[in-house]
Scaffold this active site. Sequence first.
Site, PDB file in Angstrom:
ATOM      1  N   ASP A   1       0.613  -1.068   0.242  1.00 18.60           N
ATOM      2  CA  ASP A   1      -0.202   0.026   0.512  1.00 18.60           C
ATOM      3  C   ASP A   1       0.349   1.283  -0.172  1.00 18.60           C
ATOM      4  OD1 ASP A   1      -2.340   1.762   0.422  1.00 18.60           O
ATOM      5  OD2 ASP A   1      -2.873   1.038   2.513  1.00 18.60           O
ATOM      6  N   HIS A   2      -0.015   2.426  -0.701  1.00 19.13           N
ATOM      7  CA  HIS A   2       1.181   3.624  -0.875  1.00 19.13           C
ATOM      8  C   HIS A   2       2.635   3.318  -0.018  1.00 19.13           C
ATOM      9  CE1 HIS A   2      -2.435   6.625  -0.469  1.00 19.13           C
ATOM     10  NE2 HIS A   2      -2.506   5.449   0.242  1.00 19.13           N
TER      11      HIS A   2
ATOM     12  N   SER B   1     -12.697   3.785   5.246  1.00 14.71           N
ATOM     13  CA  SER B   1     -13.130   3.364   6.362  1.00 14.71           C
ATOM     14  C   SER B   1     -13.941   5.249   7.409  1.00 14.71           C
ATOM     15  CB  SER B   1     -12.080   3.936   7.376  1.00 14.71           C
ATOM     16  OG  SER B   1     -11.002   2.685   7.384  1.00 14.71           O
TER      17      SER B   1
ATOM     18  N   HIS C   1      -7.934   9.843   3.784  1.00 15.83           N
ATOM     19  CA  HIS C   1      -7.539   8.756   5.151  1.00 15.83           C
ATOM     20  C   HIS C   1      -7.377   8.913   6.355  1.00 15.83           C
ATOM     21  CE1 HIS C   1      -4.260   8.846   1.510  1.00 15.83           C
ATOM     22  NE2 HIS C   1      -5.174   7.176   1.734  1.00 15.83           N
ATOM     23  N   GLY C   2      -7.710   7.888   7.140  1.00 18.61           N
ATOM     24  CA  GLY C   2      -7.172   8.268   8.494  1.00 18.61           C
ATOM     25  C   GLY C   2      -9.247   7.887   8.777  1.00 18.61           C
TER      26      GLY C   2
ATOM     27  N   HIS D   1      -9.686   4.737  -1.774  1.00 21.57           N
ATOM     28  CA  HIS D   1      -8.680   5.080  -0.664  1.00 21.57           C
ATOM     29  C   HIS D   1      -9.781   5.696   0.269  1.00 21.57           C
ATOM     30  CE1 HIS D   1      -4.921   4.107  -1.947  1.00 21.57           C
ATOM     31  NE2 HIS D   1      -5.644   3.851  -2.461  1.00 21.57           N
ATOM     32  N   GLY D   2      -9.281   5.766   1.794  1.00 18.13           N
ATOM     33  CA  GLY D   2     -10.366   6.309   2.496  1.00 18.13           C
ATOM     34  C   GLY D   2     -11.770   5.887   2.632  1.00 18.13           C
TER      35      GLY D   2
ATOM     36  N   ASN E   1     -10.016   1.026   0.246  1.00 18.66           N
ATOM     37  CA  ASN E   1      -9.215   0.123   1.546  1.00 18.66           C
ATOM     38  C   ASN E   1      -9.842   0.736   2.620  1.00 18.66           C
ATOM     39  OD1 ASN E   1      -7.889   0.281  -0.700  1.00 18.66           O
ATOM     40  ND2 ASN E   1      -6.414   1.670  -0.087  1.00 18.66           N
TER      41      ASN E   1
HETATM   42 ZN   LIG Z   1      -4.872   5.172   0.938  1.00 16.87          ZN
END
Ligand SMILES: [Zn+2]
Length: 297
Positions: free
Chosen positions: A82-83, A222, A191-192, A219-220, A241
């Site tokens: 990842d990343h 969550s 993200h986060g 992405h992100g 993700n």
């Molecule tokens: Zn990401």
Amino acid sequence: MSLVNLETILGDARKNKYAVGAFDVSNNDMAMAVIEVAEELKSPVILMGLTIDLQGDKLKYWTDSLRDMAKKASIPVCLHLDHATDVDFIKKSIDSGFTSVMFDGSVLPIEENIKITKEVVEYAHKFNVSVEAELGHVGDGIVGNSETGAKKDDKDGYDNPDDFLTDPKEMKHFIDSTNIDALAVAIGTAHGVYVHEPKLHFDRLDTLNKISTVPMVMHGGSGTPDEALKKSIELGICKINIFSEMLTGFFTSLKELLNSKEHMAIWPSTAYAKPLEAMKDVVRAKMTLLGSKNRVK
Ligand SMILES: [Zn+2]
């Protein structure tokens, strides 16, 4: 069943309009927990490693043990880096046995992003390893205060949050020039942990979906509302993700348990049992929502 690359796992998802959950796993316990849920639900799964967890000798141990787990699993498992931003580290990861890598050149000028992504693709494809790239830039929610999670005065220097979004005018050129297998797009997630509920740009995603010749990645995932995830899948997102929600599940439970004990001499397997179950609940809910359940016959 098998250790597979990203192209294989997302090919079926794209054809049949579901998304595969991609979970960052920092250690063997996390990896085993995710595989157990995937097997229980008969779902394909993507396990992701983060550079910070893999530096030094850890790379070899992580890859060796996860390759072994993947080969023994009853469902398809992709091992994805990842990343990553360091090309040498990406090549080392490929050599160590990852089946997929992400080169994240999202903060670079597009031509430079293309140049390095292409170099990664040329190396990876020799070993049947897939490559995900990013166009536009997914910011960080935990420090952010705008709708895309980016601070106006952060190092990326964007004044307008829309500047982060993937530009449809650049997409075809980027994909054709790099020969990538999947593309992470920026459509409003971050993200986060979100400071505000994200506002997703579905019109933009719809436009991107009509142009993209490869599966698109979010992405992100969550904290992004369930309905928004479902709609994104309808509009072409094939890989989502997840990390922060897994961590929240695990550590909330661990904190509760530790706070209830007077002495800290606790067997790790006792201490981690409930937190791992809490993390598995998150993984189970996501796989069900993403529609990857019962896809493995
Ligand atoms: Zn990401």
